[in-house]
Structures are given as structure tokens and as C-alpha cells.
Design an enzyme around this catalytic site. Structure first.
Site, PDB file in Angstrom:
ATOM      1  N   GLN B 128       0.822  -1.210   0.000  1.00  0.00           N
ATOM      2  CA  GLN B 128       0.000   0.000   0.000  1.00  0.00           C
ATOM      3  C   GLN B 128       0.856   1.259   0.000  1.00  0.00           C
ATOM      4  O   GLN B 128       1.719   1.409   0.862  1.00  0.00           O
ATOM      5  CB  GLN B 128      -0.916   0.017   1.230  1.00  0.00           C
ATOM      6  N   SER B 131       0.069   6.490   2.775  1.00  0.00           N
ATOM      7  CA  SER B 131       0.649   7.477   3.696  1.00  0.00           C
ATOM      8  C   SER B 131       1.960   8.034   3.158  1.00  0.00           C
ATOM      9  O   SER B 131       2.657   7.381   2.388  1.00  0.00           O
ATOM     10  CB  SER B 131       0.933   6.830   5.056  1.00  0.00           C
ATOM     11  N   GLU B 246     -11.396  -2.143   5.102  1.00  0.00           N
ATOM     12  CA  GLU B 246     -10.374  -2.314   6.132  1.00  0.00           C
ATOM     13  C   GLU B 246     -10.972  -2.438   7.516  1.00  0.00           C
ATOM     14  O   GLU B 246     -10.422  -3.118   8.363  1.00  0.00           O
ATOM     15  CB  GLU B 246      -9.414  -1.127   6.097  1.00  0.00           C
TER      16      GLU B 246
END
Lengths: 332, 392
Positions: B128, B131, B246
Site C-alpha cells: 500500500q 501514507s 479495512e
């Protein structure tokens, strides 16, 4: 598996909530709790009409079979109703009268209030003795005694102004045997679940009041509820009540019937878990409600203290959180 | 309300138990924590076994190769695999729980055909890239830029907390495609092949001592426009779809583990002599703390069942998911503390599983939405409290 209320259960909740909202208004609660120093018997005796109205609503007979005038509903339905009673801070020996329905004449329809005394407790204190016709002694069996046969004195300035309490001066003797040791165990288990449900209601009521105030009260030019410091207190309260409610429903279902893993363990573990979480939710949410009200929360006139004091009363009933935590530890 | 499983669910559970009892003894020992290629091999081999047995993508719709299981069956699957101590989803996490479900909802037919079967078979590992060093809780402030050049995007920037980056084949990447637009309106969701030139992976050493995460450095990385999922500048909405997967049931296995750790801790306390005689378990305060944590674990089970029931009824348990995340992560840390307290001075090495666990659980209240963000979500969305003044 379904842990969401059915349409019937949502209707039941809405019906009880509407009834209580009309009867137990904030003004009425304030008036009923008006006298901080009043004697127990004088200030908060039950109004027999209130009790009869609860009986007519079907609160006490809920679990009795239909041929005996009940609704044939389960403990989880009772938990839904008891949450509403707790949320509205309805006073009275609700749990004992509910459990006495079918055993003690007049309990099921609210024509008489029935209180209970847990003889397993080292300190014998009975709630609402002055307003009750009978008292059920819960020991290694169930015994029924006329309330006035119990040697007891009312305590001045009861902690919860809506719940007068009597200290029992002589250990009670005699009475009519109305249940076996197994019945007494069943009573204790169900009383713990119903008390948990009342606590969930107290926790929800305290949260509702605090949230309403946090949206209205302006300081520093903003509603105090917009500050994260306040928001996070309230979010914690919400988390506590949600967890306690799920645990209480689970306990009620586990007590009533076979379940696939109600908890890590069986029904007894589910009940103790519910009482631990519900006591915590009610007391901590009551405290949060006082805190969010600031100085007003410390005044008699704001209802915040009524939730906290009811929570502190109910946490002593049918095993406190520490007692139930010890029982859970013994199963680990 | 009813806590019982129906006949079909019981049959599903019994079949799964039988399969697990047969397959788990055949597994090789779990690899070393820092051996990433071995961890990938181990996790993907487990995924392949699940696929061959028909258990891959339990929550994926059947038309995309999944099992199309009901929320209750998903709960059973996660609970039973955890109780049997089957391998964790591990390196397959992002592919199975994030990217795959996002492609199912938002991807093109070509993207689905290329990736979904390979994710299910354990042939493709994802990581992923959301961030950034300056965009954590405030994800919408991300700055990694993607500039259109013909039928490609040219990407520059940095991403952090990228689990499994060393061994991943693809990355779900959020980039800024319109720096002039309001911040939620200029983001795009891209599929980044990790072998693209200009992608550099720099492992970050965590407080556990291992490199669970990496930093991604993206330097003139060229990605075909065909790798875009959803419309250009519509990536925030696509990311919200990703997040909606999630916060559902991802922690069910962890709750099972919580109960296991608690019981193992009690077994150690019962067997450990105390100063002045008896065992540590004779300490009433320890018993009370353990009992309270047991209540918490049981409460979390009840909450999971309530959330799963709401999902079964077609509701999205937003409030329940945040309450669960908040309470689970904090009680999980308290359980790790309790276990370490029981070990006492034996708990002074990270080689001790309990100690590694105590350190590792520090991330629980930070990852996937910090506890503070969860409280904001509950306060603003569930309780309706006024929003904090913030950038829009």
C-alpha cells in the site's frame, strides 16, 4: 446468528421509550429527587399508580407464558425493556418484581412491588422496602417474607435520591419457601443480566444528556462539544455503552438457550462479562456526564448526578464488577 | 435475536474444521521474521492451499472467483482459522483485503482479469502506497505528484509505512494529479508495478527491531494511464471504497489471539512461584485484572457478532467498526502488559514472544486510523458533535 433487534423488538423498545418519556419527564425526576436530606421513606416512596402503569404496560409479565397473562418473551426482550427503564431512571425494585412475576401474587400486573435481599451479601441492605409488599430472600433457595416482617431501618440521605434503602438489623429467618437452590442460582444469573441492562440504559441516558449539553454550551466562542478534549470523553462513553450493550444482549441470549460460543466459555462467563462491562459503562459515563457539564454538573438541579448515583447503586447489586471479574478469572 | 448458527453455517464450519485438521500438520515451520522472501513464499503457499480447497477470497463475490460467503460465514472462517492457529493472511493482506476488493468495485474488466485470479491463487503480492512522511492521519494532504505525459503518468514523491514492499509485485498508490484543485478533488488511485524503473524501497526499522515497513522513493516513475483505477482526480472516493474494506472483520483473528494470550498468561502465573510462597496467581489483583480483560475480550466478541449481524442485514457498521478498533487495540495492549508483568524480569528480551508482542502492539492504536481519529469519527459521525475547524 443475528445480534440486531428484530422489528418486533424495535417496536417494543419504541413503545416503552414513548411511554416512559411521557411519564418520567426531566421535571418529574427533578421533583422526585428534590430533597437531598429527606428521609428515605418520605422523599421517594413509590407511587402505586406508576407501578401499576408499568404492570399494565406488561413490563413485569413479559417473560410469563401467554396463558398466564404474559407475553412469552425471552430474557433478551426483557433486557431491551430494562435498558429503557434504566435510561429513563425509573425508580423501584424493577429486577426483583420482574423475577417474582409468576412466583409472588401481584408482581406480574404491578399491583404490588416486590423487593429482594441477597443473603450471600455480607452487608444486608434492601431497596424500596417501604414501598414493597413482599421481599424475596435469595440464598440457597428462595423464601418469601412480608416486607414488614423484616427487621430493618431506613438510611437517611440515600445515595441515589430515587432509591430509598433500608439496613437490615437482624438476619431474616423463616418465610415461605418458593424456590430451590437451582431457582436461587437462576434468580441471581437473571438478576445480573437485568441489572446489566439497567446499567446500559443509565450509561446511554448519561451520554445523551452530556452530548446535548456539549452541543449547546458555548465557551471560547464555540460549542464545547467541538473541542477534541470534550469530544474524546464522549466518544469513550459511546464505545463503553456499545460494548456493554452487545455483551448484555449476548448474555441474555446465552442464559435463555443454547448458543454457539456466546463467549470464551459459556453462559456464566457471558453474564459476568456483561456485568463487568455494564457497571463500568454506567459509572464512567455518569462521571463523564458530570464532567462535561462543568460546574453545573456538580449542582443538584442538573440530572447528571442522578445517572452516576444510580450507576453506583446498581453496581452493588447481584455481584459487583470485581466479584464478576474474579469469577471470570477462575475460568481462565 | 439469536446466537445460534443455522444448519448451513454449522456445515460450513464443520467442513472447514475437517480441512484445517488435515492440512495444518502438513505445513512447514514458519519462516524467520526478517526473511522476507521466505515469508512471501510461506504466505503465498498458504494462499494457494486455500485456493485449491475453495477457501480463497471468502468475502469476494463468486463472479470474481471468491467464495461469496455471507458475513456470518466470513466470521466463522476467520474465527476457525485463528483458533486452529492457521497461518495469518500475511503478505496477501493488501491484495486480498484492499486492492482486490477495490478492483472488484472500481476496476476495469482488463484490470480485474489481470489481477484478481492471481491474487486469489497467491501469485501476486500487493503493498500500500497511501501514507507519506507529511500525510498520515491527514491523508488528503498527500503530495506525491503524478503528471500526465502522453498515455503515461510520471510520478515523483515518497510513501511510508509500506508493508511487504520488498517482496510486493504491485502497489496501490495514491497520487496528486491536480495540485490546484481542493485537496480531496485532485487525487488519483493508480496500480504501480513495483519493478518499474525509479521505484526504490528503503526498509524502515521498527521498534520491534525488524523491518515490517518500508519507505518508497518514487523518482520519475512512469506508469501507464491504463493503470488508473477510477477517474482521474476521483481517487479519494476510490480510497474511501478501499478503506471501507479495512474496518470490517480484519481483527477477528486478533481477538482469538487475545484470548489465547490471556489464557497462556494465566497458565504461566499459576506455575510461577511468588515471593513469600504460593504462585503469582494467588495475587487477587492479578486475578481481578485478568478477569476484567476476559470480560473485555468477551465484550469484543459480542460486538463482532453485532457488527457482522448488521453487515448481514445490509447495514455498514461504521460506528461498530470504530468502537471495535478503539476498544480492541487498547485492551490488546493491556493484555500484552499483563503478560509481561507476569514474566517479570524474564521479560527483558525481545526473543520472548510476549515481549515482542508487547512492543509490536504499540502500533495497534496508530495503524489503520489512530485511536484519536477513531474518537473523532465517533464523536462527529455517531454523536453529531460539531466538527473541529480544519482545512477543506
Amino acid at each position: 446468528m443475528d445480534l440486531t433487534p428484530s422489528a418486533d423488538q424495535r417496536d417494543l423498545r419504541a413503545g416503552v421509550r414513548d411511554f416512559l418519556a411521557g411519564r418520567w419527564t426531566p421535571d418529574r425526576l427533578r421533583a422526585a429527587s428534590a430533597s437531598p436530606s429527606g428521609s428515605a421513606a418520605g422523599s421517594a416512596g413509590l407511587d402505586p399508580d406508576d407501578w401499576k402503569a408499568l404492570g399494565e404496560l406488561g413490563v413485569f409479565a413479559l417473560g410469563l407464558p401467554e396463558e398466564r397473562g404474559g407475553a412469552g418473551l425471552g430474557l433478551v426482550d426483557a433486557a431491551i425493556v430494562f435498558e429503557e427503564l434504566g435510561r429513563a431512571l425509573v425508580p423501584g425494585p424493577l429486577t426483583a418484581t420482574f423475577l417474582a412475576a409468576g412466583l409472588v401474587p401481584g408482581a406480574d400486573d404491578g399491583t404490588s412491588a416486590v423487593t429482594a435481599l441477597d443473603l450471600g451479601d455480607p452487608t444486608l441492605v434492601a431497596e424500596h422496602l417501604g414501598s414493597s409488599a413482599q421481599v424475596v430472600l435469595v440464598d440457597d433457595g428462595l423464601w418469601l417474607l412480608p416486607a414488614d416482617a423484616l427487621a430493618a431501618v431506613p438510611l437517611d440521605a440515600p445515595l441515589d435520591p430515587l432509591t430509598p434503602v433500608w439496613r437490615v438489623t437482624d438476619p431474616p429467618e423463616g418465610g415461605r419457601l418458593i424456590g430451590t437452590g437451582a431457582d436461587a442460582e437462576r434468580w441471581r444469573t437473571r438478576a445480573a443480566v437485568l441489572t446489566s441492562a439497567l446499567q446500559v440504559g443509565v450509561a446511554q441516558g448519561a451520554l445523551d444528556l452530556a452530548v446535548r449539553y456539549a452541543k449547546e454550551r458555548v465557551q471560547f466562542g464555540r460549542a464545547v462539544g467541538s473541542f477534541q478534549a470534550v469530544k474524546h470523553l464522549l466518544a469513550e462513553s459511546l464505545a463503553r455503552v456499545d460494548l456493554a450493550r452487545a455483551a448484555t444482549w449476548t448474555a441474555a441470549l446465552a442464559v435463555d438457550g443454547p448458543a454457539d460460543r456466546p463467549a470464551d466459555g459459556g453462559a456464566a462467563e457471558a453474564v459476568s462479562s456483561a456485568k463487568v462491562l455494564a457497571d463500568d459503562a454506567a459509572a464512567a459515563n455518569g462521571r463523564c456526564c458530570v464532567q462535561v457539564h462543568g460546574g453545573m454538573g456538580f449542582t443538584w438541579e442538573v440530572a447528571a448526578h442522578l445517572y452516576l448515583k444510580r450507576a453506583w447503586l446498581l453496581e452493588t447489586c447481584w455481584g459487583g464488577a470485581d466479584e464478576h471479574a474474579r469469577r471470570l478469572a477462575a475460568t481462565l | 435475536m439469536d446466537l445460534r448458527l443455522n444448519d448451513a453455517e454449522l456445515a460450513f464450519r464443520d467442513r472447514l474444521r475437517d480441512w484445517l485438521a488435515g492440512v495444518l500438520p502438513e505445513l512447514p515451520p514458519a519462516p524467520d521474521r526478517d526473511d522476507w522472501p521466505a515469508r512471501r513464499r510461506y504466505d503465498t503457499a498458504w494462499q494457494r492451499r486455500l485456493f485449491d480447497a475453495g477457501y480463497a477470497g471468502v468475502d469476494w463475490p463468486a463472479e470474481h472467483g471468491g467464495l461469496g460467503a455471507s458475513p456470518t460465514e466470513q466470521l466463522i472462517f476467520l474465527e476457525e482459522t485463528a483458533r486452529a492457529r492457521a497461518p495469518y493472511v500475511g503478505a496477501n493482506f493488501v491484495g486480498l483485503l484492499h486492492a482486490g476488493p477495490t478492483l472488484i468495485v472500481e476496476g476495469t474488466d482488463e484490470q480485474r482479469a489481470r489481477h484478481l485470479p492471481r491474487i486469489l491463487r497467491g501469485e501476486e503480492v500487493w503493498c500500500q502506497g497511501f501514507s507519506e512522511p507529511d500525510a498520515g492521519s491527514d491523508l488528503a494532504s498527500l503530495r506525491t505528484s503524478a503528471v500526465r505525459d502522453g498515455d503515461e503518468y510520471v510520478i515523483n514523491g515518497r510513501k511510508v509505512w509500506t508493508s511487504h514492499a520488498e517482496v510486493a509485485d504491485f502497489c496501490e498508490l495514491l497520487v496528486r494529479t491536480d495540485p490546484e484543485a481542493p485537496r480531496h478533488k485532485g487525487i488519483t488511485w493508480l496500480i504501480l508495478p513495483m519493478d518499474t524503473p525509479g521505484v526504490q524501497v528503503r526498509p524502515l526499522r521498527t521498534v520491534v527491531g525488524s523491518s515490517e515497513f518500508s519507505e518508497l522513493i518514487l523518482d520519475d516513475v512512469r506508469v501507464p494511464a491504463a493503470n488508473r483505477v477510477g477517474e482521474e482526480n476521483d481517487g479519494w472516493r476510490v480510497a474511501m471504497v478501499t478503506f471501507s474494506f479495512e474496518r470490517g472483520t480484519a481483527f477477528i483473528g486478533d481477538v482469538v489471539e487475545s484470548g489465547n494470550i490471556l489464557r497462556e498468561t494465566v497458565a504461566i502465573a499459576r506455575a510461577t512461584p511468588a515471593r513469600g510462597g504460593g504462585t503469582l496467581w494467588d495475587d487477587a489483583a492479578l486475578r481481578r485484572d485478568a478477569g476484567r480483560l476476559a470480560a473485555e475480550v468477551n465484550g469484543l466478541w459480542a460486538l463482532i457478532r453485532k457488527n457482522v449481524s448488521e453487515a448481514s442485514a445490509g447495514m455498514v457498521p461504521v460506528q461498530g467498526a470504530s468502537v471495535f478498533k478503539l476498544r480492541f487495540t487498547e485492551s490488546r495492549q493491556r493484555i500484552a502488559d499483563l503478560a509481561s508483568h507476569v514474566l517479570g524480569r524474564a521479560a527483558l528480551t525481545l526473543e520472548e514472544h510476549v515481549v515482542e508482542d508487547r512492543v509490536n502492539t504499540l502500533s495497534f492504536t496508530i495503524a489503520a486510523g489512530t485511536s484519536q481519529i477513531q474518537r473523532n469519527i465517533l464523536a462527529e459521525r455517531a454523536l453529531g458533535l460539531p466538527k473541529e475547524p480544519r482545512w477543506t
